[in-house]
Design an enzyme around this catalytic site. Structure first.
Site, PDB file in Angstrom:
ATOM      1  N   HIS A  68       7.924  -0.406  -5.025  1.00  0.00           N
ATOM      2  CA  HIS A  68       7.871  -1.666  -5.764  1.00  0.00           C
ATOM      3  C   HIS A  68       6.417  -2.108  -5.896  1.00  0.00           C
ATOM      4  O   HIS A  68       5.969  -2.516  -6.965  1.00  0.00           O
ATOM      5  CB  HIS A  68       8.701  -2.735  -5.054  1.00  0.00           C
ATOM      6  CG  HIS A  68       8.816  -4.014  -5.832  1.00  0.00           C
ATOM      7  ND1 HIS A  68       9.658  -5.040  -5.469  1.00  0.00           N
ATOM      8  CD2 HIS A  68       8.186  -4.450  -6.953  1.00  0.00           C
ATOM      9  CE1 HIS A  68       9.547  -6.034  -6.337  1.00  0.00           C
ATOM     10  NE2 HIS A  68       8.652  -5.717  -7.243  1.00  0.00           N
ATOM     11  N   GLU A 117       1.643  -4.994 -11.488  1.00  0.00           N
ATOM     12  CA  GLU A 117       1.294  -4.819 -10.082  1.00  0.00           C
ATOM     13  C   GLU A 117      -0.221  -4.846  -9.885  1.00  0.00           C
ATOM     14  O   GLU A 117      -0.719  -5.386  -8.893  1.00  0.00           O
ATOM     15  CB  GLU A 117       1.885  -3.507  -9.546  1.00  0.00           C
ATOM     16  CG  GLU A 117       3.400  -3.512  -9.447  1.00  0.00           C
ATOM     17  CD  GLU A 117       3.913  -4.590  -8.498  1.00  0.00           C
ATOM     18  OE1 GLU A 117       3.398  -4.686  -7.365  1.00  0.00           O
ATOM     19  OE2 GLU A 117       4.828  -5.342  -8.893  1.00  0.00           O
ATOM     20  N   HIS A 121      -1.464  -7.914  -7.748  1.00  0.00           N
ATOM     21  CA  HIS A 121      -1.746  -7.503  -6.372  1.00  0.00           C
ATOM     22  C   HIS A 121      -2.961  -6.593  -6.230  1.00  0.00           C
ATOM     23  O   HIS A 121      -3.718  -6.713  -5.275  1.00  0.00           O
ATOM     24  CB  HIS A 121      -0.523  -6.795  -5.788  1.00  0.00           C
ATOM     25  CG  HIS A 121       0.735  -7.598  -5.837  1.00  0.00           C
ATOM     26  ND1 HIS A 121       0.927  -8.730  -5.068  1.00  0.00           N
ATOM     27  CD2 HIS A 121       1.867  -7.445  -6.578  1.00  0.00           C
ATOM     28  CE1 HIS A 121       2.126  -9.236  -5.320  1.00  0.00           C
ATOM     29  NE2 HIS A 121       2.720  -8.477  -6.236  1.00  0.00           N
TER      30      HIS A 121
END
Length: 258
Positions: A68, A117, A121
């Site tokens: 993920h 992502e 992040h």
């Protein structure tokens, strides 16, 4: 019309040079915004058949845990000027498509998931040298995924998808025994007509300094940090919550992959 003084031209030229240099710097690498100090990395893997319970056109035939994301435990979108570039990870695409697929949208532009992502992040993880580029961030995430080899570890302890229920302690005990650290396990709560929670995500955590496994949650520690609460809300928005003690469903894929 009189020409501007030579000194004025020199000053204007100097300002232009500094402006161009700053622009190049912004494009070349991190330009941190705000306070995004973080202490650990969270490698989050999810189980496609569970993820797909709430998705349409979903890749629910996958019979292995997939990535993920790799998330610092604090901060989001730390550098909005550092844009995702698919060309930076072209050498990783084969593994990315296998181990980091967009489970929910398999037929769309898969790179949108990776862009999300990275933006959310990766730009924060890039604070450390080992992750300070797109290629390093995604490459190290793949390395950590292969290193922990979650799929094989669960099979080693006889834990495999089944129509029969497990107990959450089966997962916790096996993972803690093998890795020597405390993971975090998240589930979908039972829906109407269902008997038990369904396992959905497993988080394994790493130290910031040397990327060694560490506890995700210290034994007995209560959720108190603001970022912990934010993460819990984010997971809940996707239907995931920390699993309750008791029985748990580990659903088999609905179709056999070719």
């Amino acid at each position: 019309m009189a020409s501007p003084p030579r000194g004025a031209l020199r000053g204007w030229g100097l300002a232009l040079c500094w402006g161009l240099a700053l622009c190049c710097l912004c494009r070349a690498g991190p330009l941190w915004s705000g306070n995004h100090e973080w202490k650990k990395l969270i490698l989050t893997q999810h189980w496609p058949p569970t993820v797909c319970k709430e998705g349409n056109s979903c890749q629910d035939s996958l019979d292995y845990w997939t990535i993920h994301g790799l998330w610092p435990d604090k901060g989001e979108e730390c550098n909005r000027s550092w844009h995702f570039n698919l060309d930076e990870i072209k050498d990783l695409l084969r593994d990315m498509k296998i181990y980091w697929p967009d489970v929910l949208h398999p037929h769309s532009n898969r790179s949108q998931f990776w862009k999300h992502e990275w933006d959310k992040h990766g730009t924060c993880a890039a604070e450390v040298d080992a992750l300070n580029s797109e290629k390093k961030y995604f490459g190290k995430s793949l390395d950590l995924y292969k290193q922990v080899d979650l799929n094989s570890v669960l099979l080693k302890f006889g834990i495999k998808p089944s129509i029969n229920y497990y107990n959450i302690s089966d997962f916790k005990d096996a993972l803690t025994r093998f890795y020597g650290v405390v993971p975090k396990i998240q589930c979908l709560l039972p829906e109407k007509g269902e008997e038990v929670q369904t396992i959905g995500q497993i988080e394994l955590c790493f130290t910031k300094e040397d990327l060694h496994l560490r506890n995700c949650t210290e034994p007995g520690r209560q959720q108190s940090h603001k970022w912990d609460v934010q993460q819990a809300k984010g997971a809940a928005a996707q239907g995931m919550v920390v699993c309750d003690d008791g029985p748990i469903f580990y659903p088999p894929p609905t179709r056999t992959p070719h």
